[in-house]
Design a protein around this motif. Structure first.
Motif, mmCIF file in Angstrom:
data_model
loop_
_atom_site.group_PDB
_atom_site.id
_atom_site.type_symbol
_atom_site.label_atom_id
_atom_site.label_comp_id
_atom_site.label_asym_id
_atom_site.label_seq_id
_atom_site.Cartn_x
_atom_site.Cartn_y
_atom_site.Cartn_z
ATOM 1 N N LYS A 128 -5.108 2.690 11.144
ATOM 2 C CA LYS A 128 -4.477 3.066 12.409
ATOM 3 C C LYS A 128 -3.072 2.487 12.495
ATOM 4 C CE LYS A 128 -7.202 3.243 15.994
ATOM 5 N NZ LYS A 128 -8.024 2.869 17.171
ATOM 6 N N ASN A 129 -2.884 1.302 11.913
ATOM 7 C CA ASN A 129 -1.570 0.675 11.841
ATOM 8 C C ASN A 129 -1.368 0.110 10.441
ATOM 9 O OD1 ASN A 129 -0.502 0.668 14.722
ATOM 10 N ND2 ASN A 129 -2.496 -0.300 15.024
ATOM 11 N N GLY A 130 -0.118 0.063 10.005
ATOM 12 C CA GLY A 130 0.171 -0.550 8.721
ATOM 13 C C GLY A 130 -0.049 -2.055 8.792
ATOM 14 N N VAL A 131 -0.503 -2.639 7.694
ATOM 15 C CA VAL A 131 -0.694 -4.096 7.607
ATOM 16 C C VAL A 131 0.103 -4.607 6.409
ATOM 17 C CG1 VAL A 131 -2.343 -5.982 7.293
ATOM 18 C CG2 VAL A 131 -2.998 -3.975 8.641
ATOM 19 N N SER A 132 0.949 -5.607 6.638
ATOM 20 C CA SER A 132 1.795 -6.158 5.576
ATOM 21 C C SER A 132 1.271 -7.510 5.117
ATOM 22 C CB SER A 132 3.233 -6.335 6.075
ATOM 23 O OG SER A 132 3.752 -5.132 6.538
ATOM 24 N N LYS A 133 1.293 -7.702 3.794
ATOM 25 C CA LYS A 133 0.977 -9.016 3.235
ATOM 26 C C LYS A 133 2.244 -9.848 3.148
ATOM 27 C CE LYS A 133 -1.577 -11.242 -0.517
ATOM 28 N NZ LYS A 133 -2.357 -11.008 -1.751
ATOM 29 N N THR A 134 3.325 -9.196 2.722
ATOM 30 C CA THR A 134 4.658 -9.804 2.703
ATOM 31 C C THR A 134 5.627 -8.767 3.250
ATOM 32 O OG1 THR A 134 5.231 -8.998 0.496
ATOM 33 C CG2 THR A 134 4.048 -11.095 0.620
ATOM 34 N N SER A 135 6.898 -9.110 3.295
ATOM 35 C CA SER A 135 7.899 -8.177 3.821
ATOM 36 C C SER A 135 8.040 -6.945 2.941
ATOM 37 C CB SER A 135 9.256 -8.874 3.954
ATOM 38 O OG SER A 135 9.673 -9.364 2.692
ATOM 39 N N THR A 136 7.590 -7.015 1.688
ATOM 40 C CA THR A 136 7.732 -5.880 0.764
ATOM 41 C C THR A 136 6.396 -5.302 0.305
ATOM 42 O OG1 THR A 136 7.867 -7.399 -1.118
ATOM 43 C CG2 THR A 136 9.950 -6.699 -0.111
ATOM 44 N N LYS A 137 5.282 -5.936 0.650
ATOM 45 C CA LYS A 137 3.977 -5.468 0.164
ATOM 46 C C LYS A 137 3.074 -5.071 1.327
ATOM 47 C CE LYS A 137 0.027 -6.767 -2.763
ATOM 48 N NZ LYS A 137 0.019 -5.483 -3.456
#
Length: 743
Positions: A128-137
Motif C-alpha cells: 500500500k505504501n513504499g518501504v525504504s531500508k536506506t535512502s537508495t534501497k
C-alpha cells in the motif's frame, strides 16, 4: 502401483516445494517487519525532537520576528512530514505488502534475445505504501509506482509496463503472487498460475464489509487499473454498473496522479464533488490510507456557492435551496414542473444563456471604428480581432483592456503632435471610460431574470440558433420560483456562469482536476458550465445512468456529455461492466427491475458469488413488518454482519421508521439534516437517495408497494439503487400490493 507411487512422489515434491516457499516468504516478511520497526523507532525519535523544537519556537514566538515565524512554519511542515512517514510505517507493520512479481527485464527493445543469462532479474514486493531500508534501497514498492502496473495488468509470460517517461519497458513475468497477511503474520499466498483471479475475488468478497475495504488495493482489476493509471492530461468518463468499484477507482486515481505527477499537481487543486455530504465523508475517508491529504470535498451546491461567494450569499437567508426527496412519488409534480426540470438539466438552457451573453457583450462593446482628430485610430476590425483573441476573459476585463488600448493610442497621437502634458492628461481622462467602466456593479440575480424575460420576449432569436425553448408559462414558472426565493443547483450554475462571463474574479483560477462521483444525478448543463468555468481543468467523471435518481434533470445517457461537453477525439470513455458487490441472487433480482424499463442499460457481468435468495415477504400490517425487521436485524448481527441498512422511500418515511425501530434495536441516530450524518458500522435507517454510492452487508427494503413506486423509469431507477446496496443479503418487507416493478 508404479503410477500411484509416481503420483505420491509428485505430491510430496510439491508439498516440500510449498513448505520451502512458505519458509522463504515468512523469512522475507520477518526481515521487512524488522526494517519497518526500525523506521518507526527512527520516526518516533525525530518526531519527539521536532515537537520539542516546535514547542520552544511557540514559547518564544513574537509576531514582529519574521525569522522566527519562518522557522516555525518550516518546523510544522517537517513535523507533518514525519507524522505521515510514521503513520505509513505503522500501517505497513500490520501488512507490509500484498503482492510479489518476479520478472526478467529486456529494456526498451521489443525484439529482445531469447538468452536471459545477461538480463537483469527482479523480485519486487508491492504494498500500500513504499518501504525504504536506506535512502537508495526500497524493500517494498508502492502500488502507484509504474512497475507495479505489472502486478495488476500482466499474466505470466511476455509483457511490458510504461516507464515514468511513458516509454514501454519489455519484460518476461515469471511469478505473480498475492499474499494474505493479518496482524504481521503470513496467513496464505496464491500464485496466478494456481488460483484463478475470480476465485481469489470470490474469497475476499464473501467477507463482511469492514474486511473487504481493507483488501481493495490488492484486488484492483485490470480494467480498473487502466482508468486509475490513465494520464491526467485529458478527462475520463466512466460508466460503471452498480458494484463495479467506480468510487474506489476514482479515489485511487487521485492517489496515483498525486504520486506520479507531484511536480505538476498539488492536492489542494483537486476537488471531489458528490451528491451529498454523507457520501463524500464515506468515500474520502479512505484517502489518508492512500497517502492523500488536503483534498477539497464538497457537494455541487457547496462548490457553486463557494464560487459565487459574496456575490450571492445563501447564508443570509435570502434564497432557499429546495429538496426533491420529500414527496412519495413524482406523480405529485405538475406537468410544468417536470418540463422545467428537463429544461434546467438540458444543454439547451446553458447554451441559451451563452447566446444571450454573447449578444449582451456585443451590445455593450459595440465594435466600431473610432475617429480621433479626424483620423481612424482604432478600427472596427482591430476591435473585433481583439475580442476574438481575448474571448475567454470576462466582460469587465475586456472593457478595461479596450480602454487601456484606446488611451495608449490617444497618448501616442498627442505625443506626436507634441501636446502639453496637461492637454494629454485631459484627453486621457475624457476617454478613459470610452468602452464602459471597469467595475460596474452587477446584480447576478437581476441579470439572470433579465435573461429569462428575454427568452419569452425574443424566443425566435433562440430558435434561429436551433435552441428549443419551452412555452412561456414554463419560463414564467421559473421566474415565479426565483421571486419566491426558491432556487436549485441549476440556478446556482447559471449565476456562476454569469459571474464568470461578466466579472473580474480570481475564484476560477485554483482548480486543476475535478472528480465527480454519481455524475448521472446531475444534468449535462452543469458539466457544460464547469467546462466553461475552468478551461484548463481535467475531469474524472464516474457514474451509472441506470442509477440516475434525479430522473427529470439528471443524465439518462452519456451522449450529450461525450459529444457536446468533452472532446471525443481527446477524452476517454470507459465502461466497467463487472459487478463485485452483489451476490448472483441479488444481481438477478436487480436485473428483473430493469427489464421493465425503456431506457438504455448496460449489461452486468457479476463475479460468480452465490448467497441466499432474496427474501420477499408480504405481511398483513405495519406491526408485523416491524416485528419481522427487528428479528432480521438481530439474526444478521448474530451472523457477523457489521453494516445493516433499512432503506425507505422518503425523508418523512425514514423518520417514522426510525422512531419505531429505535425503540427495539440500537440504530445510528438521525440528524435533523440527514446529510450531516456519517456512514458507520451498525444499523442505519436511510432514504434511498442517501444510500447512493454506499454498500451494506445486509439491506431491508421497506414497503415497496404500488403507492410508493409507480411503474415508471424514474421509480425503477430508485428501486435498482436500493436493491444493489446489499452485499450479501436482501430482504423486502411490504403490505398491500407489491410494486409492479418487482414482479
Amino acid at each position: 502401483m508404479e503410477e500411484l507411487k509416481m503420483e505420491d512422489d509428485h505430491y510430496l515434491s510439491k508439498q516440500e516445494e510449498l513448505r520451502s516457499e512458505w519458509e522463504k516468504e515468512e523469512k522475507h516478511l520477518s526481515g521487512c517487519l524488522a526494517v519497518i520497526q526500525k523506521n518507526i523507532n527512527e520516526s518516533s525519535r525525530k518526531l519527539s525532537e521536532i515537537k520539542a523544537d516546535t514547542k520552544e519556537l511557540y514559547d518564544n514566538y513574537r509576531s514582529d520576528n519574521p525569522e522566527l515565524h519562518n522557522d516555525l512554519v518550516i518546523g510544522l511542515s517537517m513535523q507533518s512530514q514525519i507524522e505521515r512517514t510514521l503513520y505509513k510505517n505503522l500501517v505497513a507493520l500490520k501488512k507490509p505488502f500484498f503482492g510479489r512479481i518476479d520478472y526478467v527485464e529486456y529494456g526498451e527493445n521489443v525484439n529482445h534475445p531469447v538468452d536471459n543469462k545477461e538480463r537483469p532479474n527482479f523480485s519486487l514486493y508491492i504494498g500500500k505504501n513504499g518501504v525504504s531500508k536506506t535512502s537508495t534501497k526500497m524493500i517494498v514498492i508502492d502500488w502507484r509506482a509504474p512497475v507495479s502496473s505489472v502486478y495488476y495488468d500482466s499474466d505470466i509470460g511476455e509483457s511490458s509496463y510504461l516507464s515514468p517517461f511513458g516509454d514501454p519497458i519489455y519484460i518476461s513475468l515469471n511469478l505473480k503472487r498475492t499474499f494474505e497477511i493479518s496482524d504481521s503474520k503470513l496467513v496464505d499466498f496464491y500464485d496466478t498460475d494456481v488460483i484463478a483471479n475470480d476465485e481469489f475475488l470470490t474469497k475476499y468478497l464473501g467477507k463482511n464489509k469492514e474486511v473487504v475495504l481493507g483488501e481493495i488495493i490488492a484486488t484492483i482489476q485490470k480494467e480498473q487499473n487502466d482508468i486509475i493509471r490513465d494520464t491526467p492530461w485529458h478527462s475520463v468518463i466512466v460508466q460503471g454498473v452498480a458494484g463495479s468499484g467506480k468510487t474506489t477507482v476514482a479515489m485511487h486515481r487521485i492517489s496515483y496522479i498525486l504520486y506520479n505527477y507531484k511536480d505538476r499537481f498539488r492536492s489542494d487543486e483537486f476537488y471531489i464533488i458528490g451528491s451529498n455530504k454523507m457520501l463524500l465523508n464515506y468515500i474520502t475517508g479512505v484517502l489518508p490510507n492512500l497517502d492523500v491529504y488536503n483534498i477539497n470535498q464538497m457537494t455541487l451546491e457547496e462548490f457553486l456557492i463557494q464560487l459565487l461567494d459574496a456575490d450571492f450569499n445563501l447564508k443570509k437567508g435570502k434564497y432557499v435551496l429546495g429538496n426533491s426527496f420529500t414527496k412519495l412519488s413524482t406523480v405529485n409534480q405538475t406537468e410544468n414542473e417536470i418540463t422545467l426540470k428537463h429544461l434546467k438539466g438540458s444543454i439547451n438552457f446553458i447554451k441559451a444563456l451563452e447566446h444571450y451573453l454573447d449578444r449582451y457583450e456585443l451590445k455593450m462593446l459595440a465594435p466600431r471604428s473610432i475617429l480621433y482628430h479626424e483620423k481612424e485610430i482604432y478600427s472596427k476590425q482591430e476591435i473585433t480581432d481583439f475580442l476574438a483573441i481575448f474571448r475567454e476573459k470576462p466582460l469587465q476585463e475586456k472593457i478595461d483592456l479596450l480602454n487601456k488600448r484606446l488611451i495608449s493610442k490617444i497618448r501616442l497621437v498627442n505625443e506626436k503632435e507634441q501636446q502639453e502634458k496637461e492637454v494629454i492628461s485631459i484627453e486621457i481622462k475624457k476617454h478613459k471610460d470610452y468602452f464602459g467602466k471597469k467595475q460596474t456593479k452587477i446584480n447576478l440575480m437581476d441579470f439572470y431574470k433579465t435573461f429569462l424575460n428575454d427568452l419569452i420576449e425574443n424566443k425566435s432569436e433562440y430558435n434561429k440558433c436551433n435552441l428549443e425553448i419551452p412555452e412561456n408559462e414554463i419560463i414564467r414558472l421559473l421566474i415565479y420560483n426565483l421571486n419566491n426565493r426558491s432556487i436549485d443547483l441549476y440556478d446556482l450554475g447559471m449565476l456562476t456562469y454569469i459571474k464568470k462571463r461578466l466579472k473580474i474574479s480570481k475564484d476560477f483560477e485554483f482548480v486543476r482536476h475535478i472528480v465527480v462521483d454519481e455524475a448521472q444525478d446531475f444534468g449535462v448543463s452543469v458539466f457544460y458550465i464547469m467546462k466553461q468555468l475552468f478551461k484548463d481543468c481535467t475531469y474524472t467523471i464516474m457514474g451509472d445512468i441506470t442509477q440516475n435518481i434525479h430522473y427529470d434533470t439528471g443524465m439518462n445517457d452519456w451522449e450529450a456529455l461525450k459529444e457536446e461537453v468533452f472532446q471525443p477525439e481527446k477524452d476517454k470513455f470507459y465502461v466497467l461492466a463487472k459487478s463485485y458487490r452483489n451476490t448472483v441472487e441479488i444481481s438477478n433480482y436487480a436485473s428483473k427491475v430493469l427489464k421493465h424499463c425503456s431506457f438504455k442499460t448496460y449489461d452486468i457481468e457479476p463475479i460468480i458469488r452465490h448467497g441466499k435468495e432474496v427474501s420477499v415477504l408480504r405481511l398483513k400490517d405495519e406491526k408485523e413488518m416491524f416485528h419481522n425487521a427487528i428479528k432480521t436485524i438481530h439474526d444478521n448481527l448474530d451472523g457477523g454482519y457489521t453494516t445493516i441498512a433499512v432503506i425507505c422511500r422518503t425523508i418523512e418515511e425514514t423518520r417514522e421508521v426510525y422512531e419505531k425501530l429505535s425503540k427495539h434495536v440500537a440504530i445510528e441516530p438521525l440528524k435533523e439534516d440527514m446529510e450531516e450524518m456519517n456512514f458507520t458500522n451498525g444499523i442505519m435507517v436511510l432514504p434511498i437517495h442517501m444510500t447512493k454510492g454506499l454498500e451494506f452487508d445486509s439491506v431491508i427494503l421497506w414497503n415497496p408497494d404500488e403507492e410508493r413506486y409507480q411503474a415508471s423509469d424514474a421509480d425503477a431507477k430508485l428501486l435498482y439503487v436500493a436493491i444493489t446496496r446489499a452485499l450479501h443479503e436482501l430482504y423486502i418487507v411490504y403490505m398491500g400490493d407489491l410494486a409492479k416493478l418487482l414482479l
